[in-house]
Design a protein around this motif. Structure first.
Motif, PDB file in Angstrom:
ATOM      1  N   SER A 132     -15.675  33.654 -18.244  1.00 43.38           N
ATOM      2  CA  SER A 132     -14.732  33.196 -17.214  1.00 43.38           C
ATOM      3  C   SER A 132     -13.490  34.074 -17.222  1.00 43.38           C
ATOM      4  CB  SER A 132     -14.343  31.733 -17.459  1.00 43.38           C
ATOM      5  OG  SER A 132     -13.767  31.567 -18.747  1.00 43.38           O
ATOM      6  N   THR A 133     -13.702  35.390 -17.421  1.00 47.65           N
ATOM      7  CA  THR A 133     -12.590  36.333 -17.502  1.00 47.65           C
ATOM      8  C   THR A 133     -11.608  36.147 -16.356  1.00 47.65           C
ATOM      9  OG1 THR A 133     -14.033  37.941 -18.592  1.00 47.65           O
ATOM     10  CG2 THR A 133     -11.974  38.773 -17.656  1.00 47.65           C
ATOM     11  N   LYS A 286     -24.029  28.085  -9.814  1.00 50.25           N
ATOM     12  CA  LYS A 286     -24.843  27.286  -8.887  1.00 50.25           C
ATOM     13  C   LYS A 286     -26.270  27.814  -8.812  1.00 50.25           C
ATOM     14  CE  LYS A 286     -24.993  25.580  -4.121  1.00 50.25           C
ATOM     15  NZ  LYS A 286     -24.310  25.585  -2.792  1.00 50.25           N
ATOM     16  N   ALA A 287     -26.414  29.150  -8.793  1.00 48.22           N
ATOM     17  CA  ALA A 287     -27.742  29.757  -8.632  1.00 48.22           C
ATOM     18  C   ALA A 287     -28.649  29.497  -9.829  1.00 48.22           C
ATOM     19  CB  ALA A 287     -27.601  31.265  -8.408  1.00 48.22           C
ATOM     20  N   THR A 288     -28.079  29.249 -11.002  1.00 40.19           N
ATOM     21  CA  THR A 288     -28.914  28.976 -12.171  1.00 40.19           C
ATOM     22  C   THR A 288     -29.546  27.590 -12.106  1.00 40.19           C
ATOM     23  OG1 THR A 288     -27.137  28.001 -13.520  1.00 40.19           O
ATOM     24  CG2 THR A 288     -27.419  30.413 -13.612  1.00 40.19           C
ATOM     25  N   ALA A 304     -14.060  25.392 -16.838  1.00 32.53           N
ATOM     26  CA  ALA A 304     -14.891  24.281 -17.303  1.00 32.53           C
ATOM     27  C   ALA A 304     -14.456  22.969 -16.648  1.00 32.53           C
ATOM     28  CB  ALA A 304     -14.819  24.170 -18.820  1.00 32.53           C
ATOM     29  N   ARG A 305     -13.161  22.769 -16.544  1.00 30.84           N
ATOM     30  CA  ARG A 305     -12.660  21.542 -15.916  1.00 30.84           C
ATOM     31  C   ARG A 305     -13.064  21.474 -14.452  1.00 30.84           C
ATOM     32  NH1 ARG A 305      -7.875  22.016 -17.458  1.00 30.84           N
ATOM     33  NH2 ARG A 305      -6.898  22.896 -15.596  1.00 30.84           N
ATOM     34  N   TYR A 306     -12.966  22.613 -13.754  1.00 30.81           N
ATOM     35  CA  TYR A 306     -13.346  22.627 -12.337  1.00 30.81           C
ATOM     36  C   TYR A 306     -14.833  22.304 -12.171  1.00 30.81           C
ATOM     37  CZ  TYR A 306     -14.000  24.105  -7.527  1.00 30.81           C
ATOM     38  OH  TYR A 306     -14.318  24.123  -6.190  1.00 30.81           O
ATOM     39  N   LEU A 307     -15.677  22.908 -13.007  1.00 31.52           N
ATOM     40  CA  LEU A 307     -17.114  22.623 -12.920  1.00 31.52           C
ATOM     41  C   LEU A 307     -17.382  21.148 -13.170  1.00 31.52           C
ATOM     42  CD1 LEU A 307     -18.645  25.692 -14.827  1.00 31.52           C
ATOM     43  CD2 LEU A 307     -18.575  25.319 -12.349  1.00 31.52           C
ATOM     44  N   HIS A 308     -16.684  20.582 -14.142  1.00 25.63           N
ATOM     45  CA  HIS A 308     -16.855  19.152 -14.446  1.00 25.63           C
ATOM     46  C   HIS A 308     -16.483  18.299 -13.239  1.00 25.63           C
ATOM     47  CE1 HIS A 308     -17.245  15.713 -17.119  1.00 25.63           C
ATOM     48  NE2 HIS A 308     -16.105  15.241 -16.617  1.00 25.63           N
ATOM     49  N   ILE A 312     -20.810  19.048 -12.625  1.00 26.29           N
ATOM     50  CA  ILE A 312     -21.613  19.836 -13.566  1.00 26.29           C
ATOM     51  C   ILE A 312     -21.087  19.604 -14.978  1.00 26.29           C
ATOM     52  CG2 ILE A 312     -22.311  22.165 -14.253  1.00 26.29           C
ATOM     53  CD1 ILE A 312     -21.938  23.020 -11.335  1.00 26.29           C
ATOM     54  N   ALA A 313     -21.944  19.227 -15.890  1.00 26.78           N
ATOM     55  CA  ALA A 313     -21.536  19.032 -17.277  1.00 26.78           C
ATOM     56  C   ALA A 313     -21.121  20.380 -17.862  1.00 26.78           C
ATOM     57  CB  ALA A 313     -22.674  18.423 -18.090  1.00 26.78           C
ATOM     58  N   ALA A 314     -19.840  20.559 -18.118  1.00 28.42           N
ATOM     59  CA  ALA A 314     -19.324  21.841 -18.572  1.00 28.42           C
ATOM     60  C   ALA A 314     -18.410  21.648 -19.767  1.00 28.42           C
ATOM     61  CB  ALA A 314     -18.571  22.554 -17.447  1.00 28.42           C
TER      62      ALA A 314
END
Length: 332
Positions: A132-133, A286-288, A304-308, A312-314
């Motif tokens: 997440s650079t 998303k593609a994975t 990670a917070r945004y994905l959560h 998405i469990a991040a």
């Protein structure tokens, strides 16, 4: 399938590490940047194009095996395949499969085809480990054609002013990309020794790259006016004085924040990165189709917070990645 240890990402079932930051018995390497490929392990596995780069950086006597993308190798019943990451030449995502469970370790990656690296390919998996650079919404890259057009115009303007153009670009990956897209601007590039060594290793192994001239103490001052000079971020200012008059440009995603250019005392900054931007990171995840995402180096907590929040469990994971060339901000 993978645990996060003090030595790196460990697959206990296969008894190997991925990009370990301490010496281990068996290391599977995503790419040859120094924060992902370190000296001291007994055995290395990587994509074929990465073999000479590891030998250049870690020594010719290392025990290294190369395999092609999508070629399978098994460690204690764990199926391992490498898939293009699009980050630099030879960069790979590592796919692990055992008993129907699939994990993918992305290493570093970008989605835009740079014309040299094998283009990024999303890999379906249950669990995805992502960098997440540039994991903030402010980081959104312009198309590379637009960026290189701007660099080309800057070179033309410098020539009209009687100046050499010095571009700082990481010696493995960024430098080759810059030369590939600016070769119409010069008959040959003048380059720092670190870039010359990488260039020689790649050309020796069949890569067709633009002509260069290695800058040495014997290079005459007459070679510098109106030239394009490529140097790594670590190049000393005193080393560049010989090029005067010159203009200094930095090629890095960090140049999105203009204050970074001022802090580096540069004349120009170009937001060119070999990492995915914010939309690219989201698209890749998303593609994975992954049910679980681990987020490593960069703005990991934010991403990670945004994905959560998107369902998405991040989870953020602390690693030793993201410090190429002593962590200088212009590397990425």
């Amino acid at each position: 399938m993978i645990t996060f240890t003090n030595s790196g990402l460990y697959c206990a079932a296969g008894d190997f590490y991925i990009d370990p930051w301490k010496p281990v018995t068996r290391a599977v390497i995503t790419h040859a940047h120094s924060d992902h490929a370190r000296l001291g392990s007994r055995y290395y596995l990587c994509e074929n194009a990465t073999v000479p780069l590891l030998q250049l950086r870690l020594g010719q006597d290392i025990n290294v095996q190369g395999i092609a993308y999508n070629e399978a190798i098994y460690f204690n019943g764990v199926k391992v395949t490498l898939h293009p990451a699009g980050h630099i030449i030879g960069s790979a995502q590592i796919r692990l499969e055992k008993d129907g469970e699939v994990w993918v370790v992305s290493g570093d990656y970008k989605l835009e085809n740079d014309g040299l690296s094998s283009p990024f390919e999303p890999v379906k998996c249950h669990t995805f480990i992502t960098e997440s650079t540039f994991g903030l919404p402010i980081y959104r890259w312009a198309p590379q054609e637009e960026i290189f057009s701007g660099i080309g115009q800057w070179v033309d303007d410098n020539r009209q002013s009687g100046k050499a153009s010095v571009l700082l670009a990481y010696s493995l990956g960024k430098a080759q990309r810059v030369m590939q897209h600016l070769q119409h601007k010069t008959e040959k590039f003048l380059v720092h020794g670190a870039i010359a060594n990488t260039h020689e290793a790649l050309v020796h192994n069949g890569w067709k790259l633009p002509p260069i001239e290695h800058i040495t103490p014997d290079t005459p001052k007459s070679a510098f006016p109106n030239s394009i000079i490529i140097a790594p971020p670590s190049a000393d200012v005193s080393w560049m004085k010989k090029f005067s008059p010159y203009a200094l440009g930095i090629c890095s995603g960090w140049m999105t924040v203009r204050g970074n250019m001022r802090r580096q005392n540069a004349d120009a900054g170009f937001a060119l990165s070999d990492h995915a931007d914010w939309p690219g990171l989201l698209s890749a995840v998303k593609a994975t189709g992954a049910e679980k995402v681990y987020v490593t180096h960069g703005f990991s907590s934010v991403f990670a917070r945004y994905l959560h929040e998107q369902g998405i469990a991040a989870e953020e994971v602390v690693t030793a990645y993201g410090e190429e060339e002593n962590g200088n901000i212009v590397n990425n």
